[in-house]
Structures are given as structure tokens and as C-alpha cells.
Design a protein around this motif. Sequence first.
Motif, PDB file in Angstrom:
ATOM      1  N   GLU A  66       1.022  -1.406   0.002  1.00  0.00           N
ATOM      2  CA  GLU A  66       0.234   0.042  -0.006  1.00  0.00           C
ATOM      3  C   GLU A  66       0.952   1.389  -0.182  1.00  0.00           C
ATOM      4  O   GLU A  66       1.798   1.279   0.704  1.00  0.00           O
ATOM      5  N   PHE A  67       0.233   2.279  -0.833  1.00  0.00           N
ATOM      6  CA  PHE A  67       1.143   3.531  -0.848  1.00  0.00           C
ATOM      7  C   PHE A  67       1.078   4.230   0.453  1.00  0.00           C
ATOM      8  O   PHE A  67      -0.101   4.311   1.082  1.00  0.00           O
ATOM      9  N   VAL A  68       2.232   4.782   1.132  1.00  0.00           N
ATOM     10  CA  VAL A  68       2.025   5.725   2.338  1.00  0.00           C
ATOM     11  C   VAL A  68       2.822   6.744   2.024  1.00  0.00           C
ATOM     12  O   VAL A  68       3.948   6.859   1.183  1.00  0.00           O
ATOM     13  N   ILE A  69       2.603   7.911   2.956  1.00  0.00           N
ATOM     14  CA  ILE A  69       3.503   9.174   2.787  1.00  0.00           C
ATOM     15  C   ILE A  69       4.095   9.456   4.154  1.00  0.00           C
ATOM     16  O   ILE A  69       3.411   9.070   5.200  1.00  0.00           O
ATOM     17  N   SER A  70       5.289   9.998   4.499  1.00  0.00           N
ATOM     18  CA  SER A  70       5.911  10.291   5.415  1.00  0.00           C
ATOM     19  C   SER A  70       6.132  11.979   5.444  1.00  0.00           C
ATOM     20  O   SER A  70       6.433  12.348   4.701  1.00  0.00           O
ATOM     21  N   VAL A  71       5.470  12.676   6.346  1.00  0.00           N
ATOM     22  CA  VAL A  71       5.834  13.959   6.749  1.00  0.00           C
ATOM     23  C   VAL A  71       6.694  14.162   7.930  1.00  0.00           C
ATOM     24  O   VAL A  71       6.208  13.761   9.067  1.00  0.00           O
ATOM     25  N   GLY A  72       7.670  14.833   7.821  1.00  0.00           N
ATOM     26  CA  GLY A  72       8.671  15.296   8.976  1.00  0.00           C
ATOM     27  C   GLY A  72       9.478  16.361   8.930  1.00  0.00           C
ATOM     28  O   GLY A  72       9.404  17.323   8.001  1.00  0.00           O
TER      29      GLY A  72
END
Length: 238
Positions: free
Chosen positions: A145-151
Motif C-alpha cells: 500500500e502507498f504511504v506518505i511520511s511527513v517530518g
Amino acid sequence: MRRKPVYSTRFRSKTAACNHPGNYFVPIVEKAKHSVISIETKDKATNRQSEFLFSFLLPNSDQNTSATRSFGTGFITHPNGYILTSEHVVSQAKEIMVKLYSGEQRTAKIVWSDPKRDLAVLQIPTRRPLPPLPIGSSEESKVGEFVISVGNPMGLEHSVTKGIISAKNRPVRISSKLYEDIIQTDCAINPGNSGGPLINLNGEVVGMNAFIIKNNQGLGFAVGIDSIKQRVGKFLGK
């Protein structure tokens, strides 16, 4: 005689490229960014991590134990100013400063922590409700599954990376910390991303970024949100 440009306005797009239906990450990031906060701490004289944990989290570091400033990430979980992050980000902090996406800076305090599982909840004063990130389910997420990381890697605020879920349900013990329900991802996760959200294509948090393994590309690890919900339920917005 003035020459006409080699291009014609009839070939120009009437809409911005970011609005192309293939750019499905754009609206997710546009909404999520208002709930992700940057953390900067002034630390005590000794480093806040054991040498072993330090080597996992900070690749290519000289392990300087005299550092007094550190970066991390967190995300808003409740309108009353509650923020979830990794405990190692704030464990030895003398002062915790958070910056909202608007640029506003606030001093935060720790209201709950679980050092063993590397979880902490901060609170900041607020006169208006803050936008919490929607909470999803790590149990329902799937490998591939596609996921996004924001940091906030290396202090670079609101950096966004994307990848897929590479594996699930991998318990990991590092020093005195026990990470349960680990999600492995190939999202680019760097020092300063710890405590930031791992987000699915519905814009929901499915994990909290925790650590990387030194000198390995494409190996990032997040704590599944379901195991976190069991412990911080009272700090989650309804």
C-alpha cells in the motif's frame, strides 16, 4: 519585424500540473500539513539516547554526546493541543519548542510518556481548536500500500516522502525500548522524522515513524497506530 515566440499559448495548460488527477498525493499533503508540527529541543548535557539507540537513529554520526539541540516531529491528535511524538525525541529535553505549520511557535510540556515503547504526548497552549490528523488502522493496512511520511529531517520542516508498506507486524527491541506492531516502509526517513506520521491515501495516520537502521537505504520503521491507540486513547480527538 518582431518575431513571434516559438511556442504558442494554445499549448499552455489551463490548469496547474499539481491539479492533474495523477497527483493524488497533493490533496492529502495539503490537508495533512496543517496537523504536522516540528519539534526542536534544548537538551541536557548528556545525549538523550543510549549509544546503541543513537547508532540506529543517526547514521553517519560521530555520536557527539555534547549536542544540546535536537530535532523531531509530531502530529496533532486532539483539538486541545495534544501532540503525539517519539519519547526519545523529548526524553532529556530541558525545553521543548514546537512550530505549527502557520509558523507560530509554542513551548510544549510532556503530559504522558511510555519510555519502554518510545511514545510521548505533548500539550501546547491554544486559544482555538487545532486540526488533528484523522486516525486510521494499521491492522487494516496492507503490504504494498502507498504511504506518505511527513517530518522535520535535519530541521527541514514539513518534508514529504512517499513509498509503500514493505512489511508488517515485526516486533523490534533496541536497547531498553520495545517496538511492537512495527510497519516497515521504504519511505525516506531520516534523523528528525521520528515522531512524524505515516499516512495512507485516505489521509489517515497508520503509523508513527520511529527509527531507521544505520547505513541501510530504504529501511524505515514506524509503530503501527493500533498499538498506540490502546495507550493514548484519551488524547485522541473524537
